[in-house]
Design a protein around this motif. Structure first.
Motif, PDB file in Angstrom:
ATOM      1  N   ARG A  14       0.815  -1.192   0.000  1.00  0.00           N
ATOM      2  CA  ARG A  14       0.000   0.000   0.000  1.00  0.00           C
ATOM      3  C   ARG A  14       0.858   1.255   0.000  1.00  0.00           C
ATOM      4  NH1 ARG A  14      -4.634  -0.470   4.436  1.00  0.00           N
ATOM      5  NH2 ARG A  14      -3.152  -1.614   5.707  1.00  0.00           N
ATOM      6  N   THR A  15       0.428   2.262  -0.738  1.00  0.00           N
ATOM      7  CA  THR A  15       1.067   3.558  -0.722  1.00  0.00           C
ATOM      8  C   THR A  15       0.012   4.582  -0.367  1.00  0.00           C
ATOM      9  OG1 THR A  15       0.596   4.077  -3.039  1.00  0.00           O
ATOM     10  CG2 THR A  15       2.595   2.803  -2.592  1.00  0.00           C
ATOM     11  N   VAL A  16       0.465   5.795  -0.070  1.00  0.00           N
ATOM     12  CA  VAL A  16      -0.478   6.861   0.244  1.00  0.00           C
ATOM     13  C   VAL A  16      -1.464   7.054  -0.897  1.00  0.00           C
ATOM     14  CG1 VAL A  16      -0.670   9.354   0.579  1.00  0.00           C
ATOM     15  CG2 VAL A  16       1.040   8.058   1.850  1.00  0.00           C
ATOM     16  N   ALA A  17      -0.947   7.088  -2.122  1.00  0.00           N
ATOM     17  CA  ALA A  17      -1.823   7.305  -3.273  1.00  0.00           C
ATOM     18  C   ALA A  17      -2.852   6.192  -3.418  1.00  0.00           C
ATOM     19  CB  ALA A  17      -0.981   7.410  -4.548  1.00  0.00           C
ATOM     20  N   HIS A  18      -2.442   4.933  -3.202  1.00  0.00           N
ATOM     21  CA  HIS A  18      -3.383   3.821  -3.291  1.00  0.00           C
ATOM     22  C   HIS A  18      -4.452   3.898  -2.202  1.00  0.00           C
ATOM     23  CE1 HIS A  18      -0.214   1.765  -5.772  1.00  0.00           C
ATOM     24  NE2 HIS A  18      -1.291   1.477  -6.458  1.00  0.00           N
ATOM     25  N   LEU A  19      -4.036   4.261  -1.009  1.00  0.00           N
ATOM     26  CA  LEU A  19      -5.005   4.377   0.079  1.00  0.00           C
ATOM     27  C   LEU A  19      -6.042   5.463  -0.209  1.00  0.00           C
ATOM     28  CD1 LEU A  19      -2.589   3.998   3.108  1.00  0.00           C
ATOM     29  CD2 LEU A  19      -4.549   2.529   2.651  1.00  0.00           C
ATOM     30  N   VAL A  20      -5.582   6.566  -0.751  1.00  0.00           N
ATOM     31  CA  VAL A  20      -6.505   7.656  -1.093  1.00  0.00           C
ATOM     32  C   VAL A  20      -7.503   7.207  -2.152  1.00  0.00           C
ATOM     33  CG1 VAL A  20      -6.671   9.941  -2.143  1.00  0.00           C
ATOM     34  CG2 VAL A  20      -4.923   9.491  -0.415  1.00  0.00           C
ATOM     35  N   LEU A  21      -7.007   6.536  -3.186  1.00  0.00           N
ATOM     36  CA  LEU A  21      -7.891   6.077  -4.262  1.00  0.00           C
ATOM     37  C   LEU A  21      -8.866   5.016  -3.758  1.00  0.00           C
ATOM     38  CD1 LEU A  21      -5.349   5.864  -7.223  1.00  0.00           C
ATOM     39  CD2 LEU A  21      -7.111   7.595  -6.866  1.00  0.00           C
ATOM     40  N   ARG A  51     -14.316  -5.441  -0.382  1.00  0.00           N
ATOM     41  CA  ARG A  51     -13.793  -4.985   0.898  1.00  0.00           C
ATOM     42  C   ARG A  51     -12.283  -4.822   0.838  1.00  0.00           C
ATOM     43  NH1 ARG A  51     -11.001  -7.190   4.577  1.00  0.00           N
ATOM     44  NH2 ARG A  51     -11.276  -9.304   3.736  1.00  0.00           N
ATOM     45  N   ARG A  52     -11.601  -5.788   0.247  1.00  0.00           N
ATOM     46  CA  ARG A  52     -10.142  -5.724   0.148  1.00  0.00           C
ATOM     47  C   ARG A  52      -9.705  -4.559  -0.728  1.00  0.00           C
ATOM     48  NH1 ARG A  52      -6.763  -9.739   1.196  1.00  0.00           N
ATOM     49  NH2 ARG A  52      -5.684  -9.550  -0.799  1.00  0.00           N
ATOM     50  N   ILE A  53     -10.449  -4.295  -1.797  1.00  0.00           N
ATOM     51  CA  ILE A  53     -10.130  -3.158  -2.666  1.00  0.00           C
ATOM     52  C   ILE A  53     -10.287  -1.849  -1.896  1.00  0.00           C
ATOM     53  CG2 ILE A  53     -10.952  -1.816  -4.656  1.00  0.00           C
ATOM     54  CD1 ILE A  53     -11.572  -4.489  -6.029  1.00  0.00           C
ATOM     55  N   GLU A  54     -11.384  -1.713  -1.162  1.00  0.00           N
ATOM     56  CA  GLU A  54     -11.672  -0.471  -0.452  1.00  0.00           C
ATOM     57  C   GLU A  54     -10.737  -0.242   0.725  1.00  0.00           C
ATOM     58  OE1 GLU A  54     -16.447  -0.021  -1.470  1.00  0.00           O
ATOM     59  OE2 GLU A  54     -15.810  -0.564   0.563  1.00  0.00           O
ATOM     60  N   GLN A  55     -10.140  -1.292   1.244  1.00  0.00           N
ATOM     61  CA  GLN A  55      -9.197  -1.152   2.349  1.00  0.00           C
ATOM     62  C   GLN A  55      -7.749  -1.227   1.871  1.00  0.00           C
ATOM     63  OE1 GLN A  55     -10.257  -4.001   5.376  1.00  0.00           O
ATOM     64  NE2 GLN A  55     -12.238  -3.032   5.781  1.00  0.00           N
ATOM     65  N   ALA A  56      -7.590  -1.202   0.538  1.00  0.00           N
ATOM     66  CA  ALA A  56      -6.259  -1.231  -0.070  1.00  0.00           C
ATOM     67  C   ALA A  56      -5.446  -2.422   0.403  1.00  0.00           C
ATOM     68  CB  ALA A  56      -5.515   0.076   0.196  1.00  0.00           C
ATOM     69  N   GLU A  57      -6.115  -3.543   0.593  1.00  0.00           N
ATOM     70  CA  GLU A  57      -5.423  -4.765   0.995  1.00  0.00           C
ATOM     71  C   GLU A  57      -4.983  -5.572  -0.222  1.00  0.00           C
ATOM     72  OE1 GLU A  57      -8.148  -6.786   3.518  1.00  0.00           O
ATOM     73  OE2 GLU A  57      -7.790  -5.472   5.244  1.00  0.00           O
ATOM     74  N   ASP A 235      -0.991  15.198   5.953  1.00  0.00           N
ATOM     75  CA  ASP A 235      -2.190  16.016   5.756  1.00  0.00           C
ATOM     76  C   ASP A 235      -3.109  15.408   4.702  1.00  0.00           C
ATOM     77  OD1 ASP A 235      -1.979  17.945   7.658  1.00  0.00           O
ATOM     78  OD2 ASP A 235      -0.967  19.404   6.397  1.00  0.00           O
ATOM     79  N   VAL A 236      -3.411  14.146   4.860  1.00  0.00           N
ATOM     80  CA  VAL A 236      -4.349  13.451   3.982  1.00  0.00           C
ATOM     81  C   VAL A 236      -5.335  12.729   4.892  1.00  0.00           C
ATOM     82  CG1 VAL A 236      -4.639  11.702   2.188  1.00  0.00           C
ATOM     83  CG2 VAL A 236      -2.577  13.115   2.212  1.00  0.00           C
ATOM     84  N   PRO A 237      -6.632  13.084   4.845  1.00  0.00           N
ATOM     85  CA  PRO A 237      -7.606  12.505   5.786  1.00  0.00           C
ATOM     86  C   PRO A 237      -7.606  10.982   5.817  1.00  0.00           C
ATOM     87  CG  PRO A 237      -8.593  14.322   4.578  1.00  0.00           C
ATOM     88  CD  PRO A 237      -7.265  14.055   3.926  1.00  0.00           C
ATOM     89  N   GLU A 238      -7.321  10.361   4.674  1.00  0.00           N
ATOM     90  CA  GLU A 238      -7.375   8.906   4.606  1.00  0.00           C
ATOM     91  C   GLU A 238      -6.180   8.215   5.262  1.00  0.00           C
ATOM     92  OE1 GLU A 238      -9.441  10.715   1.050  1.00  0.00           O
ATOM     93  OE2 GLU A 238      -7.517  10.949   2.048  1.00  0.00           O
TER      94      GLU A 238
END
Length: 287
Positions: A14-21, A51-57, A235-238
């Motif tokens: 997981r990266t910050v960008a993936h978590l945000v998306l 669920r796994r997609i939305e949690q970036a797993e 500074d990224v809410p996610e």
């Protein structure tokens, strides 16, 4: 440490960008009034997949993302923009050329560092890594990492200098607390120590650096006896705050983003900062 987990288990892939998306996909599904089960039906997959997609797993597959966005009623322009961000997120991080010499926990946390607004550090015995000179950093690895080849030590120094440069470019604030013991512990030769002291004096003049130095013979404080601890705020809410507690073994560290662990260390570091001399007094210690 409370709530501690290894980054490899908690954040693998997981990266910050993936978590945000991933979080945006969840928001779009909810805005469309669809359950995970309904989204899974549209995708032709199991509910657990959504669920796994939305949690970036799991990695974000372009075809799956396109299908989900279409099911959520996204327009062509929105889908193209989202997929463009996904393509950018899938590119190797800037640190990729140094992967072979990075500590395991750094591999997964570097994306968080690259988006950090502030990094707070407690360093008990040495100069904090993000304030080290190349010579001092190389000397530390020569002492603490005898398992590494000279070439690998050079590469690790290059990586640290690149980290420092990029943090300055992204205006990340560094708030470091260290023990004056580091200034009386020879790392390398005298020239290395003179250069490192001068670098700390220079850093004090930077608006992005706050440095507090606990004096020798000073009061006991909440971080006394603890290993190196770093707190990352993005500074990224996610993206939650992260705490890193480095271990004794080569390249080992406990990392957690749990609210309990992060809050506990924030409190300990806040109390330590209150007890430590004011940053302005660091200049006197370094003269």
């Amino acid at each position: 440490m409370p709530g501690g987990v290894s980054v490899a288990r908690e954040r693998s892939g997981r990266t910050v960008a993936h978590l945000v998306l991933a979080t945006r996909l969840k928001t779009l599904r909810e805005a469309a009034g669809m359950s995970r089960g309904e989204a899974a039906n549209a995708l032709g997959a199991h509910t657990a997949t959504v669920r796994r997609i939305e949690q970036a797993e799991t990695s974000l597959d372009e075809g799956q993302v396109h299908a989900l966005l279409t099911a959520y009623g996204a327009g062509t322009a929105e889908i193209e923009a989202f997929l463009g961000e996904l393509a950018a997120a899938n590119l190797p991080g800037w640190w990729h050329p140094w992967r072979s010499v990075m500590d395991p926990w750094q591999l997964d946390l570097m994306s968080v560092e690259s988006a950090a607004r502030i990094i707070r550090v407690w360093e008990p015995a040495l100069v904090p890594a993000l304030l080290r000179t190349p010579s001092y950093a190389r000397a530390v690895d020569s002492i603490r990492r005898p398992d590494l080849s000279p070439a690998d030590k050079d590469r690790r120094t290059e990586l640290l200098m690149e980290r420092q440069k990029r943090l300055r470019q992204q205006n990340t604030s560094i708030w470091a607390i260290m023990s004056a013991a580091a200034l009386h512990t020879f790392v390398g030769n005298e020239d290395v120590m003179v250069e490192q002291r001068q670098a700390l004096r220079t850093a004090l003049a930077r608006p992005d650096v706050t440095l507090q130095i606990h004096p020798l013979g000073g009061r006991c404080h909440p971080m006394t006896g603890m290993p190196t601890v770093s707190l990352y705020r993005v500074d990224v809410p996610e993206i939650p705050d992260h705490v890193v507690r480095e271990g004794d073994l080569h390249g080992s560290a406990d990392v957690s983003s749990s609210l309990h662990a992060v809050s506990a260390y924030h409190l300990l570091m806040d109390h330590t900062c209150v007890i430590a001399p004011h940053p302005n007094e660091s200049k006197d210690v370094l003269t």
